[in-house]
Write an enzyme that holds these catalytic residues in place. Sequence first.
Site, mmCIF file in Angstrom:
data_model
loop_
_atom_site.group_PDB
_atom_site.id
_atom_site.type_symbol
_atom_site.label_atom_id
_atom_site.label_comp_id
_atom_site.label_asym_id
_atom_site.label_seq_id
_atom_site.Cartn_x
_atom_site.Cartn_y
_atom_site.Cartn_z
ATOM 1 N N HIS A 1 36.902 10.973 102.756
ATOM 2 C CA HIS A 1 36.812 11.829 101.581
ATOM 3 C C HIS A 1 35.653 11.315 100.726
ATOM 4 O O HIS A 1 35.711 10.214 100.201
ATOM 5 C CB HIS A 1 38.119 11.813 100.788
ATOM 6 C CG HIS A 1 38.291 12.990 99.889
ATOM 7 N ND1 HIS A 1 38.739 12.904 98.618
ATOM 8 C CD2 HIS A 1 38.027 14.316 100.107
ATOM 9 C CE1 HIS A 1 38.777 14.108 98.068
ATOM 10 N NE2 HIS A 1 38.344 14.970 98.951
ATOM 11 N N HIS B 1 44.581 20.617 105.103
ATOM 12 C CA HIS B 1 43.466 20.239 104.235
ATOM 13 C C HIS B 1 43.366 18.721 104.197
ATOM 14 O O HIS B 1 44.373 18.023 104.074
ATOM 15 C CB HIS B 1 43.708 20.790 102.824
ATOM 16 C CG HIS B 1 42.665 20.387 101.828
ATOM 17 N ND1 HIS B 1 41.334 20.707 101.973
ATOM 18 C CD2 HIS B 1 42.757 19.683 100.674
ATOM 19 C CE1 HIS B 1 40.655 20.235 100.955
ATOM 20 N NE2 HIS B 1 41.489 19.594 100.144
#
Length: 273
Positions: A212, A166
């Site tokens: 991100h 992840h």
Amino acid sequence: KQERAIRIFKTFLASKLPRNGGRIGGPRETGITFEECLHVLRKINHELNDGKECADVLFDHLFGEEKWIVTADEFLTKFLRNKQHEKNSTIDHVHKRFGELNSMVLSGGTQRVGEDGKADRTAIDRTAWREHLMSRQNDVFDPEKQRLDKSSLNRPLTEYWINSSHNTYLTGDQVKSLSSVEMYVLAMHRGCKCLELDCWDDDDEGEPIVKHGWTITSKITFQSIITCVKGYVDAHPDTLPIILSLENHCTHHFQEIMADTLNDTLGDQLYKF
């Protein structure tokens, strides 16, 4: 035994509470620490088993309290097959393991030697028994499951557990850490087969980037990651499929650039349907 265990646990909790009542621990804590949990579990085990270690309790139950030695046949039948349900274990496996255990110098035990002068393969004592229970050979995970059976690779992808990562690109936390292509190299070498790419437009660079979103993490280019994956696949042609999980935040123009990058870089290695 269950009532005794509950009573021991409640007594321990009561000892942790402030004298004037209130929560356990500090102002922001609502429980006990990991070390405190281990302490109370060991205390429960010790008191419920009259001071005996779990290994000795199990040994007594399987082979008898009066015994100090267990033979290979008893170990195979009573422990491996009836208790552990390891149906594939054989007496040869047990003999090999007993030879390994008896070749060790264990505190509190004796090195058992067979008639041939080598480590005894027919029996072990309680000390070697304890050593076996705590060893990797008694791990709850079956090492046979790590062996690849290529004949099983004919099922739909949804029927497999896939080693996945992840936010693969991040070197640290999800708010302010650096992004790095190297993290994809590490992930693949550690066995990950599903890699995540959070893809965004970058008008300054004129190409898709990975970062991100809505944080201050740094960015890397989509192209650099695909080139990295290409290098790994070239170096490991027998690898299982590498899955690229694209969290796509890009506009149509940048999506076209991503598609071209995948096609041009991976070529025939890219699965298409």
